[in-house]
Scaffold this active site. Structure first.
Site, PDB file in Angstrom:
ATOM      1  N   ASP A  11     -31.195 -16.878  -1.086  1.00  0.00           N
ATOM      2  CA  ASP A  11     -31.423 -17.864  -2.246  1.00  0.00           C
ATOM      3  C   ASP A  11     -31.235 -19.109  -1.535  1.00  0.00           C
ATOM      4  O   ASP A  11     -30.534 -19.422  -0.396  1.00  0.00           O
ATOM      5  CB  ASP A  11     -30.515 -17.846  -3.294  1.00  0.00           C
ATOM      6  CG  ASP A  11     -30.791 -18.695  -4.407  1.00  0.00           C
ATOM      7  OD1 ASP A  11     -32.075 -19.276  -4.286  1.00  0.00           O
ATOM      8  OD2 ASP A  11     -30.222 -18.920  -5.330  1.00  0.00           O
TER       9      ASP A  11
ATOM     10  N   ASP B 231     -30.608 -10.297  -9.694  1.00  0.00           N
ATOM     11  CA  ASP B 231     -29.160 -10.965  -9.069  1.00  0.00           C
ATOM     12  C   ASP B 231     -28.338 -11.185 -10.200  1.00  0.00           C
ATOM     13  O   ASP B 231     -28.545 -12.072 -11.021  1.00  0.00           O
ATOM     14  CB  ASP B 231     -29.272 -11.506  -7.806  1.00  0.00           C
ATOM     15  CG  ASP B 231     -29.232 -13.049  -8.294  1.00  0.00           C
ATOM     16  OD1 ASP B 231     -30.520 -13.569  -8.973  1.00  0.00           O
ATOM     17  OD2 ASP B 231     -28.405 -13.737  -8.280  1.00  0.00           O
TER      18      ASP B 231
ATOM     19  N   CYS C 226     -18.921   8.420 -15.634  1.00  0.00           N
ATOM     20  CA  CYS C 226     -19.265   7.528 -14.388  1.00  0.00           C
ATOM     21  C   CYS C 226     -19.146   8.501 -13.188  1.00  0.00           C
ATOM     22  O   CYS C 226     -17.950   9.022 -13.056  1.00  0.00           O
ATOM     23  CB  CYS C 226     -18.712   6.161 -14.196  1.00  0.00           C
ATOM     24  SG  CYS C 226     -18.940   5.231 -12.682  1.00  0.00           S
TER      25      CYS C 226
ATOM     26  N   CYS D  34     -18.681   7.433 -10.105  1.00  0.00           N
ATOM     27  CA  CYS D  34     -18.226   6.490  -8.890  1.00  0.00           C
ATOM     28  C   CYS D  34     -17.129   7.127  -8.359  1.00  0.00           C
ATOM     29  O   CYS D  34     -16.226   7.625  -9.034  1.00  0.00           O
ATOM     30  CB  CYS D  34     -18.246   4.935  -9.265  1.00  0.00           C
ATOM     31  SG  CYS D  34     -16.554   4.444  -9.851  1.00  0.00           S
TER      32      CYS D  34
ATOM     33  N   CYS E  70     -14.033   6.351 -10.713  1.00  0.00           N
ATOM     34  CA  CYS E  70     -13.685   7.112 -11.735  1.00  0.00           C
ATOM     35  C   CYS E  70     -13.404   8.466 -11.322  1.00  0.00           C
ATOM     36  O   CYS E  70     -12.526   9.090 -12.364  1.00  0.00           O
ATOM     37  CB  CYS E  70     -14.844   6.832 -12.729  1.00  0.00           C
ATOM     38  SG  CYS E  70     -15.112   5.354 -13.479  1.00  0.00           S
TER      39      CYS E  70
ATOM     40  N   HIS F  45     -16.647   0.233  -9.081  1.00  0.00           N
ATOM     41  CA  HIS F  45     -17.252   0.857 -10.308  1.00  0.00           C
ATOM     42  C   HIS F  45     -18.323  -0.055 -10.916  1.00  0.00           C
ATOM     43  O   HIS F  45     -19.275   0.483 -11.296  1.00  0.00           O
ATOM     44  CB  HIS F  45     -15.987   1.068 -11.437  1.00  0.00           C
ATOM     45  CG  HIS F  45     -16.435   1.391 -12.633  1.00  0.00           C
ATOM     46  ND1 HIS F  45     -16.826   2.423 -13.036  1.00  0.00           N
ATOM     47  CD2 HIS F  45     -16.716   0.407 -13.832  1.00  0.00           C
ATOM     48  CE1 HIS F  45     -17.437   2.155 -14.382  1.00  0.00           C
ATOM     49  NE2 HIS F  45     -17.484   1.089 -14.826  1.00  0.00           N
TER      50      HIS F  45
HETATM   51 ZN   LIG Z   1     -16.822   4.155 -12.126  1.00  0.00          ZN
END
Ligand SMILES: [Zn+2]
Length: 386
Positions: A93, A279, A317, A319, A322, A348
């Protein structure tokens, strides 16, 4: 390394587009969310973790990097890619938004902006030309033009003069970019020869000004176009209306980037209006404040009800946070101010944003985006069940 900018639309569903953008350092699957690494670092995680999360592209900020460590130092380190070790695409940017946020510490004239550095108070100047030079030295894959972003609310007159100045600066910024690309500015070292440049549509919430801005900016001619000046405090329905109105006038064959938005529901709403790139600082900033996004809305991990809650943060989730930790542990880390709290929460939240974009892309490919959007918005707007 490809030196050509490209965009291919792979599927459409209503006004939603599933595409592939090609820049110097690789491909970006769209619609895409670009994690924000203002100072060439995504707050809370390492470059390696960002790669593990599967992000295709990272955003950095020319204004901040110009002040520290300096764009010349970054150029000497091999540009942002050599400096950071991130090998995939980077968008910078321009810093217009940041400079215009320095109310009281900046003076705007036709040449550019004179401002006081937020670091040491020293007087600095940015012009459309110098911002193009800075981004050439940073070696990003995509450089944004230097624009005047008015605050909100703003009167029609103020929005009009900012939009018209942005148009004149767009012409100057493009001329400089073309000179740089043609090797006519020998004292500016360019680590990424195939850099692309995006124009920015301004005009606040006034449709007539957005129309003029689209016409003028497309007339100058850029690789693609961004919609700026939104997500600055206006109501969501106003933002969606302006996004839809503006997006449908932009060329269909180039990506459309909505700058600075937003909440997960904003992403889905904007994709349905033809936006390809996003973004936003929300997933990373809110992670550090303990606000975590789930398909059932956002939750605040500091809430006392999570103290003995041994379930994962989000059952759906995948990730690392998690899969490994309980809500009780994440709350404990937050309450005790452990550094790992910000790291795990950021992993996460970014996973949630990137995964949401992946689900959006699949829904468009399968022609079920309208259903997906309805279910997503319905689930997200319900109060989180616990
Ligand atoms: Zn997660």
């Amino acid at each position: 390394m490809s030196a050509r900018f490209g965009f291919e639309i792979l599927a459409t569903d209503g006004r939603a587009r599933r595409g592939r953008m090609t820049v110097a350092h690789g491909d970006v699957q769209t619609p895409a969310f670009m994690p924000v690494g203002t100072r060439a670092a995504v707050k809370g995680i390492t470059i390696g973790q960002l790669g593990d999360l599967g992000a295709d592209i990272m955003l950095a900020n020319a204004y901040h990097l110009h002040l520290r460590p300096g764009d010349q130092a970054v150029a000497e380190a091999g540009g942002l890619h050599g400096f950071t070790g991130w090998t995939k695409p980077i968008l910078t940017d321009s810093g217009g938004f940041q400079v215009f946020s320095l109310a009281g510490r900046r003076t705007v004239n036709e040449e550019g902006v004179i401002f006081q550095s937020h670091l040491d108070g020293s007087a600095r100047a940015l012009t459309p030309e110098s911002v193009a030079d800075i981004q050439a030295r940073l070696g990003s894959d995509i450089a944004m033009i230097f624009d005047e972003c008015p605050a909100w609310p703003v009167e029609h007159g103020g929005a009009s003069s900012a939009m018209e100045r942005t148009l004149r600066w767009a012409r100057r910024g493009r001329d400089r970019f073309e000179a740089l690309s043609a090797g006519q500015v020998p004292d500016v070292f360019r680590p990424t020869p195939g850099q692309a440049q995006f124009g920015i549509i301004q005009g606040s919430t006034f449709k007539d000004l957005r129309d003029q801005s689209v016409k003028g900016t497309v007339g100058v001619g850029f690789e693609a176009y961004a919609i700026g000046g939104l997500s600055v405090g206006e109501p969501s329905d106003v933002m969606y209306d302006i996004v839809g109105h503006t997006a449908e006038q932009l060329p269909a064959e180039t990506p459309r980037y909505l700058m600075g938005a937003g909440m997960p529901n904003d992403l889905v709403e904007a994709v349905s209006r033809g936006i390809d790139l996003f973004d936003c600082v929300l997933p990373t900033r809110n992670a550090r404040n303990g606000q975590l996004f789930t398909r059932q809305g956002a939750i605040s991990i500091k809430n006392a009800r999570y103290a003995g809650d041994l379930r994962p943060l989000d059952e759906a989730c995948q990730c690392p946070t998690c899969r490994t930790h309980s809500r009780a542990y994440l709350r404990h880390l937050f309450m005790t101010g452990e550094m790992s709290s910000g790291i795990l929460n950021t992993v996460h939240n970014l996973h949630f944003y990137l995964d949401t974009m992946g689900r959006i892309r699949k829904a468009i490919e399968f022609g079920i985006f309208e259903n997906f959007a309805r279910e997503f918005l319905d689930g997200y707007s319900r109060r989180h069940p616990d």
